[in-house]
Scaffold this motif. Structure first.
Motif, PDB file in Angstrom:
ATOM      1  N   ASN A 174       0.812  -1.209   0.000  1.00  0.00           N
ATOM      2  CA  ASN A 174       0.000   0.000   0.000  1.00  0.00           C
ATOM      3  C   ASN A 174       0.847   1.261   0.000  1.00  0.00           C
ATOM      4  O   ASN A 174       0.314   2.351  -0.206  1.00  0.00           O
ATOM      5  CB  ASN A 174      -0.939   0.012   1.213  1.00  0.00           C
ATOM      6  CG  ASN A 174      -2.131  -0.897   1.030  1.00  0.00           C
ATOM      7  OD1 ASN A 174      -3.169  -0.482   0.525  1.00  0.00           O
ATOM      8  ND2 ASN A 174      -1.979  -2.156   1.411  1.00  0.00           N
ATOM      9  N   SER A 175       2.133   1.137   0.246  1.00  0.00           N
ATOM     10  CA  SER A 175       3.010   2.304   0.288  1.00  0.00           C
ATOM     11  C   SER A 175       3.964   2.284  -0.899  1.00  0.00           C
ATOM     12  O   SER A 175       4.924   1.513  -0.922  1.00  0.00           O
ATOM     13  CB  SER A 175       3.809   2.346   1.598  1.00  0.00           C
ATOM     14  OG  SER A 175       4.792   3.355   1.551  1.00  0.00           O
ATOM     15  N   GLU A 176       3.704   3.127  -1.876  1.00  0.00           N
ATOM     16  CA  GLU A 176       4.596   3.227  -3.022  1.00  0.00           C
ATOM     17  C   GLU A 176       5.967   3.743  -2.594  1.00  0.00           C
ATOM     18  O   GLU A 176       6.998   3.326  -3.132  1.00  0.00           O
ATOM     19  CB  GLU A 176       3.996   4.160  -4.074  1.00  0.00           C
ATOM     20  CG  GLU A 176       4.801   4.247  -5.346  1.00  0.00           C
ATOM     21  CD  GLU A 176       4.152   5.102  -6.401  1.00  0.00           C
ATOM     22  OE1 GLU A 176       4.773   5.332  -7.457  1.00  0.00           O
ATOM     23  OE2 GLU A 176       3.004   5.554  -6.169  1.00  0.00           O
ATOM     24  N   ALA A 177       5.978   4.640  -1.590  1.00  0.00           N
ATOM     25  CA  ALA A 177       7.248   5.187  -1.099  1.00  0.00           C
ATOM     26  C   ALA A 177       8.135   4.084  -0.529  1.00  0.00           C
ATOM     27  O   ALA A 177       9.348   4.068  -0.761  1.00  0.00           O
ATOM     28  CB  ALA A 177       6.983   6.258  -0.045  1.00  0.00           C
ATOM     29  N   LEU A 178       7.544   3.150   0.210  1.00  0.00           N
ATOM     30  CA  LEU A 178       8.325   2.051   0.781  1.00  0.00           C
ATOM     31  C   LEU A 178       8.792   1.099  -0.322  1.00  0.00           C
ATOM     32  O   LEU A 178       9.940   0.647  -0.310  1.00  0.00           O
ATOM     33  CB  LEU A 178       7.507   1.290   1.822  1.00  0.00           C
ATOM     34  CG  LEU A 178       7.380   1.945   3.197  1.00  0.00           C
ATOM     35  CD1 LEU A 178       6.462   1.134   4.100  1.00  0.00           C
ATOM     36  CD2 LEU A 178       8.745   2.105   3.855  1.00  0.00           C
ATOM     37  N   LEU A 179       7.921   0.785  -1.261  1.00  0.00           N
ATOM     38  CA  LEU A 179       8.311  -0.105  -2.356  1.00  0.00           C
ATOM     39  C   LEU A 179       9.489   0.471  -3.127  1.00  0.00           C
ATOM     40  O   LEU A 179      10.377  -0.267  -3.573  1.00  0.00           O
ATOM     41  CB  LEU A 179       7.131  -0.341  -3.297  1.00  0.00           C
ATOM     42  CG  LEU A 179       5.987  -1.213  -2.768  1.00  0.00           C
ATOM     43  CD1 LEU A 179       4.858  -1.293  -3.783  1.00  0.00           C
ATOM     44  CD2 LEU A 179       6.479  -2.614  -2.403  1.00  0.00           C
TER      45      LEU A 179
END
Length: 270
Positions: A174-179
């Motif tokens: 759900n987190s593009e920043a983490l991916l």
């Protein structure tokens, strides 16, 4: 490019201050005339002169091997994410683990959930009676703090020479920043496992400082209703598995733990 001093070495020494852009300053022409010097041919300089010594090659290999890897571990609750991360972390002292379980919002800030409808008679088991916070949706996680913690861990890992940072969470996609911070992703897939595998694990497992539901007096039948109608349903609705990177390593969570560990370890060496 890649050779900081190549421009200097390839072009030789700088011209003397007395030289003009069109040749040698006229005042010194007789002295510096090219005809006064023998012409000696030599092969053009190439980067072969920068070939690394065996010692330098070894140092480069060690540096590559020591390159910090940031690896995400995702999968449904009960698939063994924490178990795998702890096993990988236990093999090296220069590994750090960041768990999504540490970033749940306070209960009062989580979305609400009413579990009474799961049981036809409305008689909710006591162990579930006080659960009003929906902790199985993305809105229950403090993503900004999660992302900041991982970014800080990466900076610290580079500074301290760590080799591995593990980031695990069941809703990680759900987190593009983490991916975008991850070098690799390991997905513990439950879809080929038997229907009762995760159910049994979750019923018997103590978690987040709480006793297992089995030890709290919840029958397997009641837990199965809770698991299938709430926990598993929420995961399937919000896991966002379509966002998994193309080269994600998919491991069957029903495989023996040692086989899962071996394949995960091998992927880190690729």
């Amino acid at each position: 490019q890649g050779w900081p001093c190549a421009a200097f070495l390839d072009h030789g020494c700088a011209q003397p201050a007395c030289a003009s852009s069109h040749g040698v300053n006229n005042a010194f022409a007789p002295l510096y005339s090219l005809s006064n010097f023998p012409v000696r041919s030599r092969p053009p300089r190439t980067r072969s002169r920068f070939r690394l010594s065996s010692r330098q090659q070894k140092a480069c290999v060690l540096q590559i091997m020591a390159k910090l890897q940031v690896v995400g571990v995702v999968g449904c609750t009960g698939t063994g994410k924490t178990t795998l991360c702890e096993a990988l972390a236990g093999e090296s002292e220069d590994t750090e683990m960041v768990s999504g379980d540490d970033f749940f919002l306070p209960s009062e800030r989580c979305p609400r959930v009413d579990l009474h409808g799961i049981w036809k008679d409305g008689m909710i088991p006591e162990a579930f009676a006080e659960k009003t916070a929906d902790t199985n949706v993305p809105e229950s996680i403090d993503w900004s703090r999660f992302e900041e913690t991982v970014s800080t861990a990466i900076e610290r890992g580079k500074r301290e020479g760590k080799s591995l940072i593990l980031v695990e969470n069941f809703l990680l996609c759900n987190s593009e920043a983490l991916l975008n911070l991850l070098d690799k992703v390991i997905f513990l897939d439950h879809r080929n496992a038997s229907d009762n595998l995760l159910l049994q694990r979750k019923w018997e497992r103590a978690h987040l400082g709480k006793k297992s539901y089995k030890d709290r007096g919840v029958s397997l039948h009641d837990y199965e209703l809770y698991w299938r109608c709430y926990v598993l349903q929420r995961y399937e609705d919000h896991a966002c598995l379509s966002r998994l990177p193309p080269h994600t390593l998919r491991l069957d969570c029903a495989d023996p733990p040692e086989a899962i560990l071996a394949r995960a370890r091998a992927s880190l060496l690729e």
